[in-house]
Scaffold this active site. Structure first.
Site, PDB file in Angstrom:
ATOM      1  N   SER A  15      30.872 -10.199  16.630  1.00 32.08           N
ATOM      2  CA  SER A  15      30.691  -8.987  15.827  1.00 32.08           C
ATOM      3  C   SER A  15      29.578  -9.177  14.798  1.00 32.08           C
ATOM      4  O   SER A  15      29.444  -8.374  13.881  1.00 32.08           O
ATOM      5  CB  SER A  15      32.006  -8.633  15.123  1.00 32.08           C
ATOM      6  OG  SER A  15      32.435  -9.715  14.335  1.00 32.08           O
ATOM      7  N   SER A 253      31.123 -15.005   3.437  1.00 35.95           N
ATOM      8  CA  SER A 253      31.399 -14.293   4.670  1.00 35.95           C
ATOM      9  C   SER A 253      30.101 -13.666   5.128  1.00 35.95           C
ATOM     10  O   SER A 253      29.026 -14.033   4.659  1.00 35.95           O
ATOM     11  CB  SER A 253      32.447 -13.209   4.426  1.00 35.95           C
ATOM     12  OG  SER A 253      31.894 -12.252   3.556  1.00 35.95           O
ATOM     13  N   LYS A 254      30.236 -12.720   6.038  1.00 36.72           N
ATOM     14  CA  LYS A 254      29.026 -12.093   6.570  1.00 36.72           C
ATOM     15  C   LYS A 254      28.227 -11.375   5.489  1.00 36.72           C
ATOM     16  O   LYS A 254      27.084 -11.012   5.687  1.00 36.72           O
ATOM     17  CB  LYS A 254      29.398 -11.145   7.700  1.00 36.72           C
ATOM     18  CG  LYS A 254      29.776 -11.943   8.933  1.00 36.72           C
ATOM     19  CD  LYS A 254      30.230 -11.106  10.078  1.00 36.72           C
ATOM     20  CE  LYS A 254      30.648 -12.051  11.215  1.00 36.72           C
ATOM     21  NZ  LYS A 254      31.546 -11.484  12.166  1.00 36.72           N
ATOM     22  N   ARG A 255      28.868 -11.151   4.330  1.00 38.39           N
ATOM     23  CA  ARG A 255      28.147 -10.506   3.233  1.00 38.39           C
ATOM     24  C   ARG A 255      26.948 -11.350   2.787  1.00 38.39           C
ATOM     25  O   ARG A 255      25.962 -10.836   2.304  1.00 38.39           O
ATOM     26  CB  ARG A 255      29.071 -10.345   2.018  1.00 38.39           C
ATOM     27  CG  ARG A 255      30.028  -9.209   2.120  1.00 38.39           C
ATOM     28  CD  ARG A 255      30.972  -9.279   0.978  1.00 38.39           C
ATOM     29  NE  ARG A 255      31.455 -10.659   0.820  1.00 38.39           N
ATOM     30  CZ  ARG A 255      32.245 -11.071  -0.142  1.00 38.39           C
ATOM     31  NH1 ARG A 255      32.610 -10.249  -1.061  1.00 38.39           N
ATOM     32  NH2 ARG A 255      32.670 -12.304  -0.201  1.00 38.39           N
ATOM     33  N   PHE A 256      27.104 -12.684   2.921  1.00 35.51           N
ATOM     34  CA  PHE A 256      26.035 -13.558   2.437  1.00 35.51           C
ATOM     35  C   PHE A 256      25.024 -13.777   3.544  1.00 35.51           C
ATOM     36  O   PHE A 256      25.102 -14.735   4.297  1.00 35.51           O
ATOM     37  CB  PHE A 256      26.611 -14.892   1.966  1.00 35.51           C
ATOM     38  CG  PHE A 256      27.450 -14.756   0.747  1.00 35.51           C
ATOM     39  CD1 PHE A 256      26.872 -14.778  -0.512  1.00 35.51           C
ATOM     40  CD2 PHE A 256      28.814 -14.588   0.846  1.00 35.51           C
ATOM     41  CE1 PHE A 256      27.654 -14.644  -1.644  1.00 35.51           C
ATOM     42  CE2 PHE A 256      29.601 -14.453  -0.276  1.00 35.51           C
ATOM     43  CZ  PHE A 256      29.015 -14.474  -1.523  1.00 35.51           C
TER      44      PHE A 256
END
Ligand code: GLU
Length: 319
Positions: A15, A253-256
């Site tokens: 994802s 997380s994917k935020r970074f």
């Protein structure tokens, strides 16, 4: 368990691009299996069609190659337990549900919860809550009336007992299943099987003996173990690895974006530097240095692994 072949797996959800947190969990899964001379499997966990994309699956395979995290069985190389893509394994999940249904352990649930949460791997910090059991005791007539308005999800009836297991990193884990975990969803109202079911069916059918993954999935393990029992399979050994957090303690997380593998590669990081950084933060090295996977296998031991989150300095990545 003696003389049994050790079989581990990487089970990424395609994802998004892999980030340092995924790489860390995969590194440990790989080291633990390689240290024992075992077999590694790659399985794509793409059940949630709204989030999974083929480009991400292809990218994961490419990234694992670049990292040197090898596997013997997987979507691109096949193996005795193919297919290694969950989207192609839905019949196995249906069969397993039927097996559980015959034991009277399933019931339709018409509650309008956000069923989506069930198919996603629930991560630590998300309050999954204990299902209050509204649909547990519905009569057949009541079910019929509700079915006219809404398609049901399917829930597993949690037994009233305690489950305990020994985690390779976090030690003894016990839970009062009915009160602390509760009845959980095996198939959402839209027909998509839940992560909890698919992961158990796949690991069991693929002969996985050791499941290593992020500590955010530690609390899922009791649900998975009870499914192993209901399906008549021997559960694997579980080992959970500490999560990566920023210096502020917030989860990475994917935020970074700066920590996704594309950015790291562009920033000039080599796999050996990444292993050095991760193994230093986890307490395996006394200073940060480049280290090969072969050297990492030699120093790896579950006894040395930290249980506290690993604090990573984001500034480190501003190259
Ligand atoms: N597919 C899950 C995830 O990426 C991992 C499942 C597992 O390792 O059990 O979060």
């Amino acid at each position: 368990m003696e003389n049994q072949e050790v079989r581990g797996r990487f089970a990424p959800s395609p994802s998004g691009r892999m980030h340092l947190g995924n790489v860390w969990a995969m590194l440990v899964a790989w080291l633990s299996v390689r240290k024992q001379g075992g077999t590694m499997i790659l399985r794509m966990e793409d059940l949630d069609i709204s989030r999974s994309k083929q480009v991400f699956a292809d990218q994961i395979i490419e990234d694992l190659k670049w990292l040197g995290l090898t596997y013997e069985e997987g979507p691109d190389c096949g193996g005795a337990f193919a297919p290694y893509i969950q989207d192609q394994r839905r019949q196995y999940y249906e069969n397993a549900m039927q097996q559980v249904r015959e034991q009277g352990l399933l019931y339709p649930c018409y509650c309008s919860r956000k069923d989506l949460a069930a198919v996603r791997a629930p991560h630590r910090g998300e309050n999954i809550g204990v299902y209050p059991g509204f649909c547990r005791g519905l009569t057949v007539d009541e079910q019929k009336i509700r079915a006219e308005k809404k398609k049901p999800a399917t829930r597993f009836l949690m037994p009233d007992k305690e489950d305990c297991f020994q985690d390779l990193n976090y030690g003894l884990q016990c839970s009062d299943l009915k009160r602390e975990v509760g009845d959980f969803i095996l198939r959402r109202a839209d027909g998509i099987h839940a992560y909890q079911l698919a992961v158990v069916v796949d690991d069991a059918l693929m002969g996985v003996t050791e499941v290593v993954r992020g500590a955010d999935l530690l609390s899922s393990t009791h649900r998975q173990r009870i499914l192993y029992e209901a399906l008549g399979y021997e559960p694997p050994v579980f080992g959970h690895v500490p999560l990566l957090v920023g210096r502020d303690g917030r989860r990475m997380s994917k935020r970074f974006q700066s920590l996704d593998l594309g950015q790291l590669k562009d920033g000039g990081w080599t796999p050996e530097e990444l292993w050095g950084l991760l193994l230093f933060e986890a307490g395996f090295l006394d200073h940060e240095e480049s280290i090969t996977l072969q050297e990492a296998i030699e120093i790896f031991s579950w006894d040395l692994m930290k249980i506290e989150d690993l604090q990573i300095d984001l500034q480190h990545f501003e190259r």
